[in-house]
Design a protein around this motif. Structure first.
Motif, PDB file in Angstrom:
ATOM      1  N   ALA A 294      17.339   6.097   8.049  1.00 11.77           N
ATOM      2  CA  ALA A 294      18.017   7.380   8.816  1.00 11.77           C
ATOM      3  C   ALA A 294      17.371   8.710   7.833  1.00 11.77           C
ATOM      4  O   ALA A 294      17.852   9.432   8.762  1.00 11.77           O
ATOM      5  N   ALA A 295      17.890   8.865   6.915  1.00 14.10           N
ATOM      6  CA  ALA A 295      17.892  10.209   6.019  1.00 14.10           C
ATOM      7  C   ALA A 295      16.599  10.723   6.247  1.00 14.10           C
ATOM      8  O   ALA A 295      16.393  11.432   6.046  1.00 14.10           O
ATOM      9  N   PHE A 296      15.269   9.637   6.039  1.00 12.58           N
ATOM     10  CA  PHE A 296      13.696   9.638   6.096  1.00 12.58           C
ATOM     11  C   PHE A 296      13.760  10.584   7.107  1.00 12.58           C
ATOM     12  O   PHE A 296      12.814  11.597   7.275  1.00 12.58           O
ATOM     13  N   VAL A 297      13.359  10.052   8.614  1.00  3.37           N
ATOM     14  CA  VAL A 297      13.335  10.433   9.882  1.00  3.37           C
ATOM     15  C   VAL A 297      14.582  11.928  10.088  1.00  3.37           C
ATOM     16  O   VAL A 297      13.596  12.556  10.252  1.00  3.37           O
ATOM     17  N   PHE A 298      15.763  12.242   9.351  1.00  3.33           N
ATOM     18  CA  PHE A 298      16.373  13.140   9.354  1.00  3.33           C
ATOM     19  C   PHE A 298      15.592  14.398   8.862  1.00  3.33           C
ATOM     20  O   PHE A 298      15.610  14.988   9.878  1.00  3.33           O
ATOM     21  N   LEU A 299      15.351  14.388   7.278  1.00  2.00           N
ATOM     22  CA  LEU A 299      14.453  15.102   6.256  1.00  2.00           C
ATOM     23  C   LEU A 299      13.111  15.636   7.211  1.00  2.00           C
ATOM     24  O   LEU A 299      12.575  16.518   7.686  1.00  2.00           O
ATOM     25  N   ILE A 306      18.022  17.966  15.482  1.00  2.00           N
ATOM     26  CA  ILE A 306      19.152  17.215  15.648  1.00  2.00           C
ATOM     27  C   ILE A 306      19.948  17.378  15.665  1.00  2.00           C
ATOM     28  O   ILE A 306      21.407  16.953  15.976  1.00  2.00           O
ATOM     29  N   LEU A 307      20.307  18.068  14.364  1.00  2.00           N
ATOM     30  CA  LEU A 307      22.115  18.671  14.610  1.00  2.00           C
ATOM     31  C   LEU A 307      22.329  19.703  15.684  1.00  2.00           C
ATOM     32  O   LEU A 307      23.271  19.852  15.740  1.00  2.00           O
ATOM     33  N   ASP A 308      21.244  20.555  16.204  1.00  2.00           N
ATOM     34  CA  ASP A 308      22.119  21.388  17.129  1.00  2.00           C
ATOM     35  C   ASP A 308      22.501  19.949  19.023  1.00  2.00           C
ATOM     36  O   ASP A 308      22.918  20.736  19.053  1.00  2.00           O
ATOM     37  N   LEU A 309      21.566  18.925  18.706  1.00  2.00           N
ATOM     38  CA  LEU A 309      21.689  17.704  19.387  1.00  2.00           C
ATOM     39  C   LEU A 309      23.157  17.307  19.046  1.00  2.00           C
ATOM     40  O   LEU A 309      23.442  16.415  20.046  1.00  2.00           O
ATOM     41  N   LEU A 310      23.704  16.917  17.665  1.00  2.00           N
ATOM     42  CA  LEU A 310      25.069  16.267  17.678  1.00  2.00           C
ATOM     43  C   LEU A 310      26.120  16.992  18.562  1.00  2.00           C
ATOM     44  O   LEU A 310      27.153  16.363  19.512  1.00  2.00           O
ATOM     45  N   PRO A 311      26.504  18.034  18.678  1.00  2.00           N
ATOM     46  CA  PRO A 311      27.617  18.326  19.141  1.00  2.00           C
ATOM     47  C   PRO A 311      27.129  18.326  20.888  1.00  2.00           C
ATOM     48  O   PRO A 311      28.577  18.637  21.808  1.00  2.00           O
ATOM     49  N   THR A 312      25.895  18.569  20.870  1.00  2.00           N
ATOM     50  CA  THR A 312      25.841  18.397  23.042  1.00  2.00           C
ATOM     51  C   THR A 312      25.377  17.655  22.767  1.00  2.00           C
ATOM     52  O   THR A 312      26.613  17.544  24.352  1.00  2.00           O
ATOM     53  N   ILE A 392      19.098  10.927  15.313  1.00  2.00           N
ATOM     54  CA  ILE A 392      18.285  10.981  14.846  1.00  2.00           C
ATOM     55  C   ILE A 392      17.136  10.640  15.300  1.00  2.00           C
ATOM     56  O   ILE A 392      16.357  11.313  15.682  1.00  2.00           O
ATOM     57  N   PHE A 393      17.038   8.864  15.583  1.00  2.00           N
ATOM     58  CA  PHE A 393      15.923   8.520  16.332  1.00  2.00           C
ATOM     59  C   PHE A 393      16.097   9.382  17.722  1.00  2.00           C
ATOM     60  O   PHE A 393      14.643   8.750  18.476  1.00  2.00           O
ATOM     61  N   GLY A 394      16.871   9.042  18.186  1.00  2.00           N
ATOM     62  CA  GLY A 394      16.441   9.258  20.155  1.00  2.00           C
ATOM     63  C   GLY A 394      16.185  10.552  19.283  1.00  2.00           C
ATOM     64  O   GLY A 394      15.331  11.600  20.820  1.00  2.00           O
ATOM     65  N   GLY A 395      17.337  11.615  19.262  1.00  2.00           N
ATOM     66  CA  GLY A 395      16.161  13.152  19.092  1.00  2.00           C
ATOM     67  C   GLY A 395      15.142  13.530  18.242  1.00  2.00           C
ATOM     68  O   GLY A 395      14.080  14.347  18.872  1.00  2.00           O
ATOM     69  N   SER A 396      14.733  12.235  17.691  1.00  2.00           N
ATOM     70  CA  SER A 396      13.093  12.647  17.501  1.00  2.00           C
ATOM     71  C   SER A 396      12.428  12.257  18.238  1.00  2.00           C
ATOM     72  O   SER A 396      11.349  12.995  18.812  1.00  2.00           O
ATOM     73  N   ALA A 397      12.637  10.784  18.832  1.00  2.00           N
ATOM     74  CA  ALA A 397      11.681  10.921  20.133  1.00  2.00           C
ATOM     75  C   ALA A 397      11.422  11.712  21.298  1.00  2.00           C
ATOM     76  O   ALA A 397       9.870  11.947  21.803  1.00  2.00           O
ATOM     77  N   MET A 398      12.709  12.013  21.626  1.00  2.00           N
ATOM     78  CA  MET A 398      12.840  12.815  23.083  1.00  2.00           C
ATOM     79  C   MET A 398      11.996  14.660  22.230  1.00  2.00           C
ATOM     80  O   MET A 398      11.012  14.905  23.216  1.00  2.00           O
TER      81      MET A 398
END
Length: 589
Positions: A294-299, A306-312, A392-398
């Motif tokens: 997860a950390a790898f995909v996040f970076l 991804i950070l914007d997607l969290l509160p949204t 992280i994963f869903g946001g990256s995919a979208m």
């Protein structure tokens, strides 16, 4: 704890006199011939039916599923939300102070280890399979009744729907069953069986008789099919990894069955090795690997996005929660029934089918925690991890899909590998995913086979190896049949979903009864009774003081006096800090 108090010359806490503590467990597990025999015979009959007449079994299961969804889909939806309300109510009510064990007993595991173990057992393999595929699926094809205006709104809808399926509701189901078992076992001293929880509802005789055996048989079936569905998902994803890496051209039924066989051998070996060597060791490995991935995909992925997607995502989930919780076939939108069968109802059934063994596992590691701590930890901590994982994963995919960088022809089990192909060291990360899928399944399935052994052997915490191996092998066989029913390829996921829903339907009724039984138990808890009696005593004393002394009185706590005029030392209590020597004013203190 009691021994320490005796050495110090002090008496036990008043609640302890009414609580027997943990039950005595026989050193040699004894198999219940009715529970084991009936469950084993019916499961073997299912396997034989699937091998001999796969088409007939597929036809019958489809018809039963259609009837269940159309006539009982509302029950799954309503019950799932009811479990959330029930769990949160217990945590916030007066029952939240009750300890799952002796009064004052300390938790057996540190909080970090406790959360890691229950999360690994609860839904690790599901996050690997659906971490990319579900948000991406809802992004491409929004749920019925929703009409996102643009890509950003479609992402919000996709994340809200995904979090609805993976946060409060599933963990509330686990919390209800785990809490009931932990309270019954560690607080009331009953055997660690789901049927034992029903003692206050149906009586001890029925709970230990045919009524209890029926409940335990249903729990075995739910566990067996839920574990088999997870094994099937794991096989599908590992097979897709082989093709994604170019190791194989295509994935056929033979390969899937072979993967199932290997995973079955692995988790059976882990199960018979014991919890300390098996589950705990594997949980530590897969949690480290999962966090690293997860950390790898996040970076390397769209970090700011991804950070914007969290509160949204949190806002969208809370805003749409009521509407999503009330979605049934009567909802607006074409194809709602089919969508529910493939998503919401399937998930609720899948989580329900996992509740017997996840609940029993969480119960075993939660001794010494209060009900409030238990519910808060079981629901909130894993829900937070799920939010981070899907962001992280869903946001990256979208994000990749919005940039037209993903293939539209990819299957649900292959979409995670497609995402990883867009980032560096794709071969390494794809191999890590396959290892994680295998370990996540092994760490969950060995717990499931042990729990089925426990249910088969009168609540034994260490069931015999033969029984554990038997249920482990049957789990693999059922998983293979479920894939064959779905066609082995394109419809394999549908076959897993259909039979999981059918197997979980009866256990939904068991869970509702379990909530009623737990409530009756809690009402008679010594801590609650003592509090109620104390309020009644104070109220009576205040009324008497007003009537006799016209409000000019005080309340004292001291040694009671017996009928012969001597002090009763056994009833001595410490003086209240506000105790005064005499009444000085016309007030009630």
């Amino acid at each position: 704890m009691n021994e320490t108090r005796e050495r110090n010359g002090s008496r036990s806490h008043p609640v302890e006199a009414d609580l027997p503590g943990s039950p005595a467990v026989s050193a040699r597990p004894r198999t219940d011939p009715v529970v084991f025999g009936v469950a084993a015979a019916l499961t073997l009959a299912f396997v034989v039916w699937g091998v001999v007449a796969t088409d007939t079994l597929e036809s019958v299961s489809r018809k039963l599923l259609d009837g269940t969804i159309r006539n009982g889909g509302w029950a799954f939806v309503l019950a799932a939300s009811g479990f959330v309300v029930f769990a949160l109510w217990l945590a916030m009510s007066k029952y939240g102070r009750i300890t799952l064990g002796k009064e004052g007993e300390q938790p057996e595991f540190r909080t970090v280890s406790w959360i890691a173990m229950m999360f690994s057992a609860g839904m690790g393999i599901g996050l690997m399979f659906y971490g990319v595929s579900e948000p991406l699926s809802h992004f491409i094809t929004p749920p019925p009744g929703t009409d996102p205006a643009d890509a950003n709104e479609a992402m919000e809808t996709a994340m809200a729907t995904t979090l609805f399926h993976w946060t409060l509701h599933p963990w509330a189901m686990y919390a209800v069953v785990g809490l009931a078992i932990a309270y019954s076992t560690f607080r009331r001293g009953r055997r660690q069986l789901i049927s034992a929880v029903f003692t206050p509802l149906i009586g001890e005789r029925r709970a230990n008789g045919w009524g209890g055996r029926v409940i335990d048989i249903l729990a075995i079936f739910a566990t067996l099919f839920g574990s088999a569905a997870s094994l099937g998902l794991g096989a599908l994803q590992i097979g897709s990894g082989f093709t994604g890496l170019g190791w194989l051209g295509s994935v056929g039924t033979g390969l899937l069955v072979a993967v199932i066989a290997v995973l079955t051998v692995a988790f059976v070996a882990s199960a018979v090795s014991g919890i300390a060597k098996g589950i705990q060791w594997l949980s530590n490995i897969n949690m480290v690997l999962a966090v690293t991935l997860a950390a790898f995909v996040f970076l390397v992925g769209p970090t700011i996005f991804i950070l914007d997607l969290l509160p949204t995502s949190i806002g969208a989930f809370l805003g749409d929660l009521i509407r999503m919780a009330g979605r049934t076939e009567a909802s607006s939108g074409e194809g709602v029934a089919d969508w529910l069968a493939g998503w919401t109802v399937f998930y609720w059934a899948w989580w329900i089918s996992w509740t017997p063994f996840v609940g029993m596992f969480i119960a075993r590691i939660s001794r010494g925690r209060t009900i409030r701590q238990f519910v808060g930890g079981v629901i909130l901590a894993p829900s937070t991890v799920s939010l981070l994982w899907f962001a992280i994963f869903g946001g990256s995919a979208m994000h990749l899909q919005d940039e037209k960088r993903l293939s539209d022809a990819s299957t649900a089990q292959g979409q995670l590998f497609d995402v990883l192909q867009q980032y560096p060291i794709a071969t390494v990360t794809s191999i890590v995913v396959m290892i994680l899928v295998g370990i996540f399944f092994v760490s969950g399935a060995d717990a499931a086979s042990i729990v089925m052994g426990t249910l088969s052997q009168r609540g034994s915490l260490e069931p015999s190896r033969g029984v554990v191996v038997f249920w482990g092998v049957l789990t693999g066989a059922v998983a293979a049949i479920m894939l064959l029913i779905g066609g082995g390829k394109g419809d394999a996921l549908t076959g897993l979903q259909n039979l999981t829903i059918l197997a979980a339907a009866p256990f939904t009724l068991v869970m509702i009864g379990l909530c009623i039984a737990l409530t009756r138990d809690l009402r008679q808890d010594p801590l609650i009774i003592r509090g109620r009696k104390g309020k009644e005593a104070i109220e009576t004393a205040v009324i008497a003081g007003h009537e006799k002394y016209d409000g000019d009185f005080e309340l004292r706590i001291g040694p009671c006096t017996s009928t012969d005029g001597t002090e009763g030392a056994q009833s001595e209590q410490p003086a209240h800090p506000t105790e005064a020597t005499e009444a000085t004013s016309s007030s009630t203190r």
